[in-house]
Enzyme design. Structure first.
Site, PDB file in Angstrom:
ATOM      1  CG  HIS A 111      36.413   9.240  46.215  1.00 28.49           C
ATOM      2  ND1 HIS A 111      37.415   9.108  47.002  1.00 28.49           N
ATOM      3  CD2 HIS A 111      35.811   9.695  46.021  1.00 28.49           C
ATOM      4  CE1 HIS A 111      37.098  10.742  47.870  1.00 28.49           C
ATOM      5  NE2 HIS A 111      36.500  11.010  46.369  1.00 28.49           N
TER       6      HIS A 111
ATOM      7  CG  ASP B  80      34.376   9.602  42.186  1.00 28.05           C
ATOM      8  OD1 ASP B  80      33.540  10.738  42.481  1.00 28.05           O
ATOM      9  OD2 ASP B  80      35.522   9.755  42.872  1.00 28.05           O
TER      10      ASP B  80
ATOM     11  CG  HIS C 233      38.699  14.515  48.535  1.00 28.56           C
ATOM     12  ND1 HIS C 233      38.254  13.444  47.136  1.00 28.56           N
ATOM     13  CD2 HIS C 233      40.151  13.918  48.073  1.00 28.56           C
ATOM     14  CE1 HIS C 233      39.466  14.058  46.389  1.00 28.56           C
ATOM     15  NE2 HIS C 233      40.315  13.673  46.871  1.00 28.56           N
TER      16      HIS C 233
ATOM     17  CG  HIS D 217      32.085  13.890  40.249  1.00 26.07           C
ATOM     18  ND1 HIS D 217      32.304  15.038  40.709  1.00 26.07           N
ATOM     19  CD2 HIS D 217      32.100  12.862  40.757  1.00 26.07           C
ATOM     20  CE1 HIS D 217      32.970  14.879  41.935  1.00 26.07           C
ATOM     21  NE2 HIS D 217      33.136  13.313  42.116  1.00 26.07           N
TER      22      HIS D 217
ATOM     23  CG  HIS E  64      30.460  10.286  45.742  1.00 27.83           C
ATOM     24  ND1 HIS E  64      31.470  10.503  46.018  1.00 27.83           N
ATOM     25  CD2 HIS E  64      31.642  10.268  44.218  1.00 27.83           C
ATOM     26  CE1 HIS E  64      32.887  11.486  46.015  1.00 27.83           C
ATOM     27  NE2 HIS E  64      32.155  11.314  44.597  1.00 27.83           N
TER      28      HIS E  64
ATOM     29  CE  LYS F 251      33.054  14.524  48.973  1.00 24.50           C
ATOM     30  NZ  LYS F 251      33.471  14.531  47.262  1.00 24.50           N
TER      31      LYS F 251
HETATM   32  O1  DOR Z   1      38.625  11.140  39.905  1.00 24.36           O
HETATM   33  C1  DOR Z   1      38.099  12.226  40.400  1.00 24.36           C
HETATM   34  N1  DOR Z   1      37.329  13.476  39.461  1.00 24.36           N
HETATM   35  N2  DOR Z   1      38.194  12.399  41.928  1.00 24.36           N
HETATM   36  C2  DOR Z   1      37.617  13.486  42.786  1.00 24.36           C
HETATM   37  O2  DOR Z   1      37.624  14.020  43.630  1.00 24.36           O
HETATM   38  C3  DOR Z   1      36.693  14.952  41.434  1.00 24.36           C
HETATM   39  C4  DOR Z   1      36.127  13.822  40.585  1.00 24.36           C
HETATM   40  C5  DOR Z   1      35.626  15.355  39.373  1.00 24.36           C
HETATM   41  O3  DOR Z   1      35.099  16.428  39.846  1.00 24.36           O
HETATM   42  O4  DOR Z   1      36.144  15.463  37.913  1.00 24.36           O
HETATM   43 ZN    ZN Z   2      34.133  12.193  43.756  1.00 24.69          ZN
END
Ligand code: DOR
Ligand code: ZN
Length: 355
Positions: free
Chosen positions: A178, A251, A140, A19, A17, A103
């Site tokens: 998460h 995450d 989520h 980003h 997971h 997702k």
């Molecule tokens: O803290 C987070 N940041 N939780 C999420 O679900 C998305 C992520 C983000 O894309 O910034």
């Molecule tokens: Zn995330």
């Protein structure tokens, strides 16, 4: 796995997971993940979100072309579920191995979720398709109805949304992403093996006090928000238990300083640069170094039906101080670099990369 008191060699891990963002931010952060992890499940919450084969394909190309030469990294792409997505997109994308999973963001639950799902019952045709083709659903898990306290969002989501969903689709393969609560741990432990969960480094290290230590600390703000200490302890126990249903998903979610240091700051902790050192510290403190490889390099791959990686990485018991900021300044106003998780702290393990 090769383990002594001060040195551990494990199969190369995957991040289930992450980003990676896009554009300049992608170029800045991608190597923090790709230099360590062999594969990563890449979140689709760009703006606009990734929800077609073409978008996923070109996003994957952008990720690969931002790596530089000689980096052996496979981004595993995900589809962003919306109220009106066609099931054919999922079926074609999964069969053509463009999508690894899909997702589910509840509408307005987190960063870039304004195209998220407004009511799970509206996307039954997507769940039916995913169950039939055995495509993993990544969740989520937060209920964002106004009557729900922000610290109860995960627990309420499990009761109101996840339990009914799993009843209706008992063969759906689901990752509760998460997780942050004792209730989520217990729910995964007591569910059939088609449900698993990822656990982040930050939810293993900090509780909700961290967000208010000496002032408002936006660098510790993420979603789902960190909870009280009893929950952190339950997560540490689950992660280090050896239970194959719990596995690594950082995450890691970078935001510029401008977006963190503002009156309405973005949720997300950038933990990729020291993710493994952060996780292993927990396993060491819990006397569970022998369970580290399963959590980092095996459980997730097994759940997703992917082969184990053949490479290895070594960590040694050696102190290192995490810098206060990383990855330099850009031309963006107020950009003073990115603040990594553990900024300014000493971590007690260091990575030695093998080939
Ligand atoms: O803290 C987070 N940041 N939780 C999420 O679900 C998305 C992520 C983000 O894309 O910034
Ligand atoms: Zn995330």
């Amino acid at each position: 796995m090769d383990l002594s008191r001060d040195r551990i060699t494990i199969r190369q891990p995957d991040d289930f997971h992450v980003h990676l963002r896009d554009g300049d931010m992608l170029k800045r952060v991608v190597r923090s993940t790709a230099d360590i992890f062999r594969r990563a499940v890449v979140m689709p919450n760009l703006s606009p979100p990734i929800n077609s084969l073409q978008e996923a394909f070109s996003y994957r190309e952008r990720i690969l072309s931002s790596l530089g030469v000689g980096v052996n990294f496979t981004p595993l792409m995900t589809a962003y579920l919306t109220d009106d997505l066609s099931p054919n997109v999922l079926e074609d994308g999964y069969r053509e191995e463009i999508f690894t999973a899909a997702k589910l963001y509840p509408l307005n639950s987190t960063t870039n979720s304004s195209r998220g799902v407004s009511d799970l019952r509206l996307i039954d045709s997507l769940f039916e398709t995913m169950q039939r083709i055995d495509m993993p659903l990544l969740v989520h898990g937060e209920s964002v109805e106004p009557d729900v306290d922000v610290f109860d969002r995960e627990k309420v989501f499990i009761e109101r949304n996840l339990v009914p969903l799993l009843k209706r689709y008992p063969n759906l393969r689901v990752v509760l992403e998460h997780i942050t609560t004792r209730e989520a741990v217990q729910f995964v432990e007591s569910s059939p093996s088609r449900l698993a969960a990822t656990i982040t480094p930050h939810h293993l290290h900090i509780n909700r006090n961290a967000m208010f230590l000496g002032g408002l600390r936006s660098d510790f703000y993420c979603l789902p928000v960190v909870k009280r200490e009893t929950h952190r302890l339950a997560l540490r126990k689950a992660a280090t238990s050896g239970n194959p249903r719990f596995f690594l998903g950082t995450d890691s979610a970078p935001h510029s300083r401008k977006d963190k240091e503002t009156s309405c700051g973005c949720a997300g902790i950038f933990n990729a640069p020291y993710a493994l050192e952060s996780y292993i510290e927990v396993f060491d403190q819990e006397n569970a170094l022998d369970k580290f490889e399963a959590f980092a390099s095996k459980n997730g791959a097994a759940f997703y039906g992917l082969p184990f990686n053949s490479g290895s990485i070594t960590l040694v018991r050696e102190d290192q101080v995490v810098p206060n900021t990383l990855l330099g300044e850009t031309t963006e106003p107020m950009d003073k670099g990115l603040v990594p998780f553990h900024a300014g702290e000493t971590l007690h393990w260091s990575l030695v990369k093998n080939d």
